[in-house]
Design an enzyme around this catalytic site. Sequence first.
Site, PDB file in Angstrom:
ATOM      1  N   TYR A 218     -17.951   4.263  35.055  1.00  0.00           N
ATOM      2  CA  TYR A 218     -16.920   3.385  35.626  1.00  0.00           C
ATOM      3  C   TYR A 218     -16.710   2.219  34.665  1.00  0.00           C
ATOM      4  O   TYR A 218     -17.671   1.564  34.248  1.00  0.00           O
ATOM      5  CB  TYR A 218     -17.340   2.846  37.003  1.00  0.00           C
ATOM      6  CG  TYR A 218     -16.330   1.858  37.542  1.00  0.00           C
ATOM      7  CD1 TYR A 218     -15.127   2.307  38.091  1.00  0.00           C
ATOM      8  CD2 TYR A 218     -16.534   0.481  37.444  1.00  0.00           C
ATOM      9  CE1 TYR A 218     -14.174   1.409  38.538  1.00  0.00           C
ATOM     10  CE2 TYR A 218     -15.575  -0.415  37.896  1.00  0.00           C
ATOM     11  CZ  TYR A 218     -14.403   0.058  38.442  1.00  0.00           C
ATOM     12  OH  TYR A 218     -13.454  -0.839  38.873  1.00  0.00           O
TER      13      TYR A 218
ATOM     14  N   TYR B 179      -9.344  -1.201  47.042  1.00  0.00           N
ATOM     15  CA  TYR B 179      -9.467   0.229  47.301  1.00  0.00           C
ATOM     16  C   TYR B 179      -9.097   0.603  48.733  1.00  0.00           C
ATOM     17  O   TYR B 179      -9.768   1.409  49.363  1.00  0.00           O
ATOM     18  CB  TYR B 179     -10.897   0.708  46.974  1.00  0.00           C
ATOM     19  CG  TYR B 179     -11.333   0.288  45.605  1.00  0.00           C
ATOM     20  CD1 TYR B 179     -10.710   0.811  44.483  1.00  0.00           C
ATOM     21  CD2 TYR B 179     -12.323  -0.670  45.435  1.00  0.00           C
ATOM     22  CE1 TYR B 179     -11.075   0.400  43.210  1.00  0.00           C
ATOM     23  CE2 TYR B 179     -12.696  -1.085  44.159  1.00  0.00           C
ATOM     24  CZ  TYR B 179     -12.067  -0.554  43.063  1.00  0.00           C
ATOM     25  OH  TYR B 179     -12.425  -0.963  41.817  1.00  0.00           O
TER      26      TYR B 179
ATOM     27  N   LYS C 132     -18.980  -9.753  35.479  1.00  0.00           N
ATOM     28  CA  LYS C 132     -19.686  -9.860  36.765  1.00  0.00           C
ATOM     29  C   LYS C 132     -20.651 -11.052  36.852  1.00  0.00           C
ATOM     30  O   LYS C 132     -20.216 -12.115  37.215  1.00  0.00           O
ATOM     31  CB  LYS C 132     -20.363  -8.527  37.081  1.00  0.00           C
ATOM     32  CG  LYS C 132     -19.311  -7.458  37.427  1.00  0.00           C
ATOM     33  CD  LYS C 132     -19.865  -6.304  38.202  1.00  0.00           C
ATOM     34  CE  LYS C 132     -18.769  -5.528  38.899  1.00  0.00           C
ATOM     35  NZ  LYS C 132     -18.295  -4.345  38.169  1.00  0.00           N
TER      36      LYS C 132
ATOM     37  N   ASP D 272     -20.688  -1.072  27.746  1.00  0.00           N
ATOM     38  CA  ASP D 272     -20.129  -1.826  28.866  1.00  0.00           C
ATOM     39  C   ASP D 272     -21.297  -2.284  29.732  1.00  0.00           C
ATOM     40  O   ASP D 272     -21.848  -1.512  30.511  1.00  0.00           O
ATOM     41  CB  ASP D 272     -19.157  -0.926  29.647  1.00  0.00           C
ATOM     42  CG  ASP D 272     -18.581  -1.620  30.874  1.00  0.00           C
ATOM     43  OD1 ASP D 272     -19.084  -2.695  31.245  1.00  0.00           O
ATOM     44  OD2 ASP D 272     -17.629  -1.067  31.464  1.00  0.00           O
TER      45      ASP D 272
END
Length: 442
Positions: free
Chosen positions: A156, A24, A286, A257
Amino acid sequence: MPEMSEVGPEELLALDRQHVWHPYGPMPGLDEPLLIESAAGVRLRLARPVAGQRELIDGMSSWWSAIHGYNHPVLNEAVTGQLSRMSHVMFGGLTHEPAIRLAKRLVDITPEGLEHVFLADSGSVSVEVAVKMCLQYWRSTGNSRKQRLLTWRGGYHGDTWNPMSVCDPEGGMHQLWSGVLPEQIFADAPPPGFDAEPDEAYAAHLRELIARHAEELAAVIVEPVVQGAGGMRFHSPGYLRVLREACDEHGVLLVLDEIATGFGRTGTMFAAEHAGITPDVLCLGKALTGGYLTMAATLCTSRVADGISSGEVPLLAHGPTFMGNPLASAVAEASIGLLLGGDWAGEVKRIESGLRAGLEPARELPCVRDVRVLGAIGVVQLEAGADLAAAGRAAVREGVWLRPFRDMVYTMPPYPTGDEDLARICAAVCAAATAGAPASAA
Ligand SMILES: *Cc1c(COP(=O)(O)O)cnc(C)c1O
């Protein structure tokens, strides 16, 4: 170029600036990253002192992933043990014990009904696979009009194309691509508050949207209970039951998710358990490998798998090169073993109490809009216009690694973080919130 070990920190950082793209950011980056030499337990060791600190307590778990901390002997052993047998083989036509054991473990610990596991290389790819599964399920069962997705705002789901299309369309990282991405259907963001009574009007809004678009909807996809990188907001599990019911009623699949929320972070092993529901498709990532290697998983029910596998093209056309990587599978299996063999629920509860106590003083700060804690997640939300760089520097001065974003200073520490370290993390969050206060509020 000399051997890497002979290159000093200054030179490494100059090379980083010249060649290495960071998340980013522009090229070259705006802020100099911290050069990390090693990590052990819950501490990151800096290659050169910064603000008088040689080590930082990790308040981020490397983006939710390092739940057991760093350099853990059991996880190290899982990787090195597997390394001496085989680091990788292709998964097409071949299989191996680490992937088989991992898949079985995942089926055992996830909500009842999820039976089949697709191992992918990253969270975003697991969401791509989930979307492909859902669209193909409907195509295979003679409903090829069902191609769109519905989600709620503030979410997200990753940075590749389809996941981007269901990220929060405003103010998020992907705003640039609205109009270029596939257009999905957005419900309002869920009303805030994990403990709040579900709002009937909002539940009706969800039901109405699903009913109205049922003919074109392949799936609803949401993050259960905690919206992570879209704004660190918590909502009532009641809304997940509303989604489950409305999806069943109108013939729409439900994808959860849990890439951020999975493996204990919210106080239950999976956030879906707060609502007592099973999705049709579940994404994990993750913390799956305890933060050691990149791997994600998409799980689905037999109904979804059967639908796809009995269709016009009876196969799922997806197969990443490093699918089911044995090193990642072995360490993921060991990480789940560590969780199940220890008192993860007690640890997360202890961290929750520590965060509640330690972040409470932040409520008194003039620039703070909200303080919220759920499981091992603590968030301090500032007034708009916060100086995030100043906030981050203040945390480092306190000896803690935090990465404030948007209008938030937040932490999700590794589960073994001790009470003293946790108190220091909380103090650093408060210091960061003070330092990051927008000038107008100070
Ligand atoms: C991080 C994240 C992703 C993307 O995972 P990557 O491994 O970064 O591709 C998707 N969904 C959620 C909820 C996440 O937190």
